[in-house]
Structure formats: C-alpha cells, structure tokens
Design an enzyme around this catalytic site. Structure first.
Site, mmCIF file in Angstrom:
data_model
loop_
_atom_site.group_PDB
_atom_site.id
_atom_site.type_symbol
_atom_site.label_atom_id
_atom_site.label_comp_id
_atom_site.label_asym_id
_atom_site.label_seq_id
_atom_site.Cartn_x
_atom_site.Cartn_y
_atom_site.Cartn_z
ATOM 1 C CG HIS A 19 -33.498 -28.649 51.677
ATOM 2 N ND1 HIS A 19 -34.724 -28.661 51.045
ATOM 3 C CD2 HIS A 19 -33.679 -29.337 52.836
ATOM 4 C CE1 HIS A 19 -35.591 -29.347 51.784
ATOM 5 N NE2 HIS A 19 -34.983 -29.752 52.880
ATOM 6 C CG HIS A 234 -32.516 -35.375 52.559
ATOM 7 N ND1 HIS A 234 -31.609 -34.722 53.356
ATOM 8 C CD2 HIS A 234 -33.737 -34.869 52.884
ATOM 9 C CE1 HIS A 234 -32.258 -33.857 54.143
ATOM 10 N NE2 HIS A 234 -33.537 -33.933 53.857
ATOM 11 C CG ASP A 285 -32.661 -30.269 56.013
ATOM 12 O OD1 ASP A 285 -33.780 -29.749 56.140
ATOM 13 O OD2 ASP A 285 -32.506 -31.499 55.955
HETATM 14 ZN ZN LIG Z 1 -35.920 -30.706 54.473
#
Ligand SMILES: [Zn+2]
Length: 407
Positions: A19, A234, A285
């Site tokens: 991610h 997440h 991220d």
């Molecule tokens: Zn994200």
C-alpha cells in the site's frame, strides 16, 4: 520465504509494500506543527488534499521516482500503488486520460521496481454527500469510465512482467456498496487483486453503521466481497468477530504502522487477525517511513504495547513472510518474490553479531536500511554497492518539484 546467510551477506527474497501513495512522500516532515486545538487524521487530510490539488504529471513523476528510489535503497522490490489522483484539479479528465497513472508506473520502471497499479474508484465525500472540491480529481464521471481507463492501462502494459493491475474502491465512505460490487465483478472476471481502505478511523465505522446498519467488514462479508484476493488496508478498528471474518476468507490485512502512528489511527487487533488466518502484509502508505524492516517489526512491537506482553503475534520468520510472500501475493504477484533478491551486509552495525539460529529475528527486529548493499529485481541489479544509478539527479528533480509546488 527465507533468510539465508551467505558469507558476509544475508540474502532475502523480494520485499513488497502493498500500500503506497507515492506522491505523499513529498509531505514527510511537513505536517507535524500544531495549528489548531485538536489535530487529527481529518485535519491532516486537508493538508494532503491541498497538496494533491497542485500535482501535475511532471511533479507526480518526479516525486514518485524519488519515493521508489528510496524504497529500493531500503530493500523494497515491489510496490502496490493505490492510485487515486486521476484527473485535472477541476475533475476534468486529461486529454491523455491515464497520464498520471502512467507517470507513476514509468517512475517505478525507471527505478527498476515491480509495480501493481491499484486503480482507485472514488465518488463521494460520504453517504449522500457529493465530492468536496479537493476530491474532484479523484472522481470519475461513471464507474464504467474508471474501468475503461483500467482496460486501457492493462492493454498498454500487457507483456511487461514487472507491471500488474488491481481494482481499488477507495473505502466504504468514498464509494457506495453498489459500486464496490460492480468493481468486484470486473476484478473477478480478470482475477485481479481487490484492495480497499477498511476501518482506518472510528468515524468511518460509525458512518457505515449509520448508512447500512452494519460495520464495514460485516457489510463486505454480507455482500460476498471478501475472498483470498481481498486486501483490507489498515483494518484498524475491527471487532474480534470482524477479524475472524477476514481470516475465514483468507483475506489480507495490510498494516501500515508508521503511517497509522503518524496519523493517530489507533491499534489493530493483530493477534486476532493472525490467529484467524488473515494474511498480514505491510504498506508504506503515506511514506512517514520507507523502511520495510521498521514496518515489519512495528506490527509486532505495537501489538506488544497494546497487549502488554512480549512475543505477542509474529516472530522474525513470520514477519519475513509478511514482508515477502504475503506482500507479493496481496498485489497479485504471488511467487515472484523468489525472482528478486535483497542482500544485506552482515557487518553493518545494525546486524553485526547476528546469530545464524535467529537470523530472521536479527533482520526484522534490527536491520537498518543502511545494511542493504544490493537489490536485484528480475535480472536487473537495481542497487549496487548500497546505491542506485542516477540517485543525484532523481533527488534533484524531487527537490525541484517540491520547490515549484510550494511556490
Ligand atoms: Zn492509504
């Protein structure tokens, strides 16, 4: 999955960040000053939107290329890019509709990384609310338009073994469940990975309950969305029952601890996820950190902090699997990790003294990216002698892009 001693080196298979929002590398160190009584994920998001509004194809490329070079230098070989900035700031598509996605793919290929472009779908600010101004360039006129862009990208890069694609409805906040179902149909026809932000913030969960009468994972399970290609990014605010549901589907949970810490996202039920059979992977991220070893160890260390125990959920060998096998599988590149190689210097101060019997622990709990001396991706040596070709120019182009975007 393996960690091998080889003379003064330690060798690992490829490592994936499942991610990434590469452009957010530009925000590192720039969002930490308190400007209002209470700073939250939502106030950070305003800063990120303001920055995303200014991006153009050139700056997107320069920032992504630098972000990916830093990843490679830190031992990352494959990236799942959750790509959501598609159109002009007004929301009108560029004449070349996929120019921003291609800028990011090109950046990865120039560096040498494998990339899975996870094409994001975005359509609203929340239940019954049209997109805000800062969200317009993320949104498509229709789901069919978005999927047609994905078709075009897939056709363009067909035959490049280092480029893959996936479908990514942004979140249940930003996309209606009917759109999720339509996107899922497309993903299943082509056996593509399917990624979504899931329960990153408590407010998302509350909004989902208000709209559908169910929590996010409950809703996704009820609609048949969860399977072994689903990746919940997440998965911070789950009930234990939701963790079990993800595990029963053999879904992935992409944990992005540096970003989650940075944004005040809370702590996931890591032990429940692992016990139930969910496959964990890491995400860099927002690029609060680009260090895969830190992302790996943080999963276990934050679980220790949450549960007030030691050796709580995952040991070094299991965390290497998280970094490598699970990460590649989550982005639709299962098994390719063995074609890639990350070589660490065993005499680097962060690894010196490592014992053969606990080598995986020494790496995940101790290694600094400084220990990465060589990275091979496919048949290309991307990092040699601890550096990467053209790093100085790549860094200068990144800094130039930052300067022009902030002026
Ligand atoms: Zn994200």
């Amino acid at each position: 999955m393996s960690v091998r001693a080889n003379g003064r080196h330690i060798e690992l298979d490829g490592i994936a960040t499942a991610h990434s929002h590469a452009f957010q590398r530009a925000l590192r160190g720039r969002t930490h000053r308190k400007k209002r009584a209470s700073e939250t994920f939502w106030s950070w998001r305003e800063l990120m939107y303001a920055f995303a509004m200014r991006l153009d194809p050139e700056s997107m490329h320069a920032i992504a290329r630098f972000a990916f070079a830093e990843l490679a230098l830190s031992g990352v070989t494959a990236v799942g890019e959750f790509h959501y900035v598609h159109h002009e700031p007004s929301g009108r598509p560029y004449a070349d509709r996929t120019i921003l996605a291609e800028a990011v793919i090109r950046a990865a290929r120039e560096v040498g990384l494998r990339i899975t472009l996870l094409r994001v779908l975005y359509e609203r600010a929340g239940a019954g609310r049209p997109p805000e101004e800062g969200q317009r360039r993320f949104c498509d006129a229709s789901t069919d338009d978005a999927l047609a862009d994905l078709d075009a990208l897939r056709a363009k890069f067909r035959g490049d073994p280092h480029v893959a694609f996936g479908v990514a409805p942004h979140s249940l906040r930003a996309v209606r469940i009917e759109t999720v179902e339509r996107a899922l149909e497309y993903a299943r026809e082509s056996t593509l990975p399917f990624h979504m932000h899931v329960s990153e913030q408590a407010r998302e969960v509350e909004e989902c309950i208000a709209e559908y009468g169910m929590r996010p994972v409950e809703l996704l399970a009820e609609r048949g969305v969860l399977d072994d290609r689903f990746c919940a990014v997440h998965a911070t605010h789950l009930l234990a029952s939701e963790a079990s549901t993800l595990g029963a589907a053999r879904a992935f949970a992409c944990v992005c601890r540096s970003t989650e810490r940075d944004l005040g996202d809370g702590l996931p039920l890591t032990s429940d996820l692992v016990r139930s059979g969910a496959r964990l992977c890491i995400g860099t991220d927002s690029y609060a950190s680009s260090d895969p070893f830190e992302e790996g160890r943080a999963i276990e260390l934050d679980e220790r902090a949450r549960t007030e125990t030691r050796c709580a959920a995952l040991d070094g060998a299991a965390l290497v699997e998280v970094l490598s096998t699970h990460g590649y599988a989550a982005i639709g590149m299962a098994g390719r990790e063995v074609e890639d190689r990350v070589v660490l210097d065993r005499l680097d101060p962060s690894l010196a003294g490592a014992a053969d019997e606990t080598l995986a622990d020494a790496v995940v709990f101790g290694a600094s990216p400084r220990a990465v001396v060589e990275v091979r991706i496919g048949d290309r040596w991307v990092v040699e002698d601890g550096t990467i070709a053209g790093l100085e120019q790549t860094t200068r182009a990144f800094e130039d892009a930052l300067r022009s975007l902030s002026s």
